[in-house]
Scaffold this motif. Sequence first.
Motif, PDB file in Angstrom:
ATOM      1  N   SER A 238       0.764  -1.015  -0.103  1.00  9.64           N
ATOM      2  CA  SER A 238      -0.069   0.145   0.030  1.00  9.64           C
ATOM      3  C   SER A 238       0.934   1.090  -0.036  1.00  9.64           C
ATOM      4  O   SER A 238       2.111   0.961   0.264  1.00  9.64           O
ATOM      5  CB  SER A 238      -0.972   0.158   1.369  1.00  9.64           C
ATOM      6  N   LEU A 239       0.313   2.466  -0.495  1.00  5.82           N
ATOM      7  CA  LEU A 239       1.143   3.502  -0.328  1.00  5.82           C
ATOM      8  C   LEU A 239       1.078   4.345   0.801  1.00  5.82           C
ATOM      9  O   LEU A 239       0.080   4.782   1.248  1.00  5.82           O
ATOM     10  CB  LEU A 239       0.781   4.382  -1.609  1.00  5.82           C
ATOM     11  N   TRP A 240       1.873   4.145   1.869  1.00  2.55           N
ATOM     12  CA  TRP A 240       2.164   4.755   3.194  1.00  2.55           C
ATOM     13  C   TRP A 240       2.195   6.381   3.072  1.00  2.55           C
ATOM     14  O   TRP A 240       3.217   6.626   2.151  1.00  2.55           O
ATOM     15  CB  TRP A 240       2.586   4.321   4.213  1.00  2.55           C
ATOM     16  N   PHE A 241       2.217   7.199   3.878  1.00  2.00           N
ATOM     17  CA  PHE A 241       2.754   8.448   4.209  1.00  2.00           C
ATOM     18  C   PHE A 241       4.342   8.266   4.347  1.00  2.00           C
ATOM     19  O   PHE A 241       4.809   7.470   4.986  1.00  2.00           O
ATOM     20  CB  PHE A 241       2.134   9.279   5.512  1.00  2.00           C
ATOM     21  N   PRO A 242       5.025   9.067   3.512  1.00  2.68           N
ATOM     22  CA  PRO A 242       6.504   8.949   3.567  1.00  2.68           C
ATOM     23  C   PRO A 242       7.311   8.792   4.957  1.00  2.68           C
ATOM     24  O   PRO A 242       8.169   8.702   5.212  1.00  2.68           O
ATOM     25  CB  PRO A 242       7.012   9.971   2.607  1.00  2.68           C
TER      26      PRO A 242
END
Length: 247
Positions: free
Chosen positions: A34-38
């Motif tokens: 998934s795309l997590w906050f950096p």
Amino acid sequence: MGRITDAVKHLLIINVLFFIATQLLGDQMYDLFSLWFPKNEHFQLWQIVTHMFMHGGFMHILFNMYALWAFGTPLEQIWGRNKFFFFYFSAGLGAALIHTLVNYYYFNEGMQALLNAGFNQANIMDIISQGKFDTAWQNAIPQSTLQNFLGAYMTPAVGASGAIYGVLVAFGMMFPNAELMLIFLPIPIKAKYFIPGLILLDLFSGVTGFSVFGGGIAHFAHVGGAIFGFIMMWYWKRNQFKNNRWD
């Protein structure tokens, strides 16, 4: 739209394989792809691409894959496989960029509000890195600011929707008079009205927090995919590349 074109077919297969793996492995897949906050410890660079193949449930992947087939097939038939792949992933990356920038705004807004309220930044980061929050924060800053702050850090983005919105925009620009319908609103509406209306609804939901389609939707990712799709279509049309196939 009878035959499934090559790029659409391969995208469908990869999405289904990711979905099956997610059902088998659960949180491990979400943590990795998934795309997590950096700033979140789960973030990895490859998630900028892999989140496009992750979905939150059966209806999520069903609607996205139906849209990919229905709207992507005629585009690939005109453009060819390579041009369609380029467009699809560019729109998806644009969606990820806009979504992440909005999350940075929410995160920084929330952090600054907490700092102004007297909380310590190192302590704040230690708490949210554990997936928790301090109940004292609820009385210190506006509820919406806190929710956006926590959501930006803790909630990963999944789904092909950003790329799909780019495809929708391209379809609407190439077939403006095609008639489309929503399942719960069985009235045919021309694509040149239907698709901008859908994007404006997402923009409204993203800004106000009120969503007619339910919670847990990355509205700004949808808007981002649409914006990047429009920019590419505008550029191609201006440079007369729109009808050229990339075989």
